[in-house]
Write a protein that holds these residues in place. Structure first.
Motif, short mmCIF file in Angstrom:
data_model
loop_
_atom_site.label_atom_id
_atom_site.label_comp_id
_atom_site.label_asym_id
_atom_site.label_seq_id
_atom_site.Cartn_x
_atom_site.Cartn_y
_atom_site.Cartn_z
N GLU A 166 32.57 37.57 49.50
CA GLU A 166 31.67 36.72 48.71
C GLU A 166 32.11 36.59 47.25
O GLU A 166 31.57 35.79 46.51
CB GLU A 166 30.23 37.29 48.73
N GLY A 167 33.07 37.41 46.85
CA GLY A 167 33.51 37.37 45.46
C GLY A 167 32.48 37.93 44.50
O GLY A 167 32.42 37.54 43.33
N GLY B 268 39.83 29.92 39.08
CA GLY B 268 38.73 29.55 38.19
C GLY B 268 37.39 30.04 38.75
O GLY B 268 37.33 30.66 39.80
N GLY B 269 36.34 29.74 38.02
CA GLY B 269 35.01 30.20 38.41
C GLY B 269 34.74 31.55 37.78
O GLY B 269 35.63 32.39 37.69
N SER B 270 33.48 31.73 37.32
CA SER B 270 33.20 32.94 36.55
C SER B 270 33.28 34.20 37.40
O SER B 270 33.75 35.24 36.95
CB SER B 270 31.84 32.84 35.86
N MET C 226 36.22 39.20 38.95
CA MET C 226 36.92 40.00 39.96
C MET C 226 38.34 40.32 39.50
O MET C 226 38.81 41.44 39.65
CB MET C 226 36.97 39.25 41.31
N THR C 227 39.02 39.32 38.92
CA THR C 227 40.39 39.54 38.44
C THR C 227 40.43 40.60 37.35
O THR C 227 41.17 41.58 37.43
CB THR C 227 40.98 38.22 37.90
N VAL C 228 39.62 40.40 36.33
CA VAL C 228 39.65 41.29 35.17
C VAL C 228 39.29 42.72 35.57
O VAL C 228 39.97 43.68 35.21
CB VAL C 228 38.69 40.77 34.06
N TYR C 229 38.20 42.85 36.36
CA TYR C 229 37.74 44.21 36.67
C TYR C 229 38.51 44.84 37.83
O TYR C 229 38.48 46.06 37.98
CB TYR C 229 36.23 44.24 36.85
#
Length: 185
Positions: A56-57, A127-129, A134-137
Motif C-alpha cells: 500500500e506504500g 512521485g507522490g508524498s 518511503m524512499t527517504v525513511y
C-alpha cells in the motif's frame, strides 16, 4: 613399497607447501583474499534489516539480508545501501528507482551519514508524498537502525544537498530515522 613411498612424497610436498605458505603467508593471503571473497569463502557475513515499502506504500517492512562483514561501519553502510538499491527479494515494493547509484557515503563523528546518490534517485522517482516518505525513511531506517553509530541521514545528489526528492518532503535538514513507519509482519 611404491605406495608408501608415494605417500611419503605427498606428505613431504604437503609439509613443504605448508612451510612456503607460512613464509609467504602475508603476500599470499592478500593476493588470494579478494578471490576468496568473490567465491564467498572465508567471508564473515552479518545480517541487516532492509526496509522496503509494503504494497500500500504506507509502511516500511524489514527484510533480512546478509552483507559482507567489513572492518568499517562506513563500508557496511555502503553495502546496506547497495542492497537497498537492488530491491526486495520477497513481496515488498522497492523504495529506490532501479537506476539509482550510490556515489559516496560518509559518516562524521556526530553520527551524521551523508549518502550521495546519482540524479536517478530524483529523476526516476515515481512521485507522490507517500512514495517519497518511503524512499527517504527506507534509507534513514536501514542505516540508523542497523548501525547505532548513525543517528541522522543527509541525502545528497551529485554531492549537493537537495531540497526534496519529488517535491513533498523537505530534505534541507538531515533526517532522523522513523521507527513508527515500520510495520511488524
Amino acid at each position: 613399497s611404491k605406495q608408501r613411498r608415494g605417500g611419503k612424497i605427498i606428505l613431504l610436498l604437503i609439509l613443504i607447501g605448508i612451510g612456503l605458505m607460512v613464509l609467504f603467508h602475508q603476500q599470499i593471503y592478500h593476493s588470494i583474499k579478494p578471490l576468496f571473497e568473490r567465491w564467498g569463502i572465508l567471508v564473515e557475513k552479518r545480517e541487516v534489516l532492509l526496509y522496503f515499502s509494503d504494497a500500500e506504500g504506507e509502511y516500511l517492512v524489514g527484510e533480512k539480508r546478509e552483507i559482507l562483514k567489513k572492518n568499517e561501519v562506513k563500508e557496511e553502510a555502503k553495502e546496506t545501501i547497495l542492497e537497498l538499491i537492488k530491491g526486495p527479494k520477497g513481496k515488498l515494493i522497492p523504495t529506490l528507482p532501479p537506476r539509482t547509484k550510490l556515489l559516496t557515503l560518509q559518516i562524521n563523528d556526530e553520527g551524521l551519514a551523508k549518502v550521495n546518490f546519482n540524479p536517478a534517485l530524483s529523476k526516476d522517482h515515481p512521485g507522490g508524498s507517500s512514495a517519497e516518505m518511503m524512499t527517504v525513511y527506507s534509507i534513514a531506517n536501514s542505516l540508523a537502525l542497523n548501525f547505532p553509530q548513525i543517528k541522522r541521514v543527509q541525502i545528497l545528489i551529485d554531492g549537493k544537498p537537495i531540497e526534496t526528492i519529488a517535491g513533498h518532503l523537505s530534505l534541507r535538514q538531515p533526517v532522523f530515522p522513523k521507527p513508527d513507519l515500520i510495520r511488524r509482519q
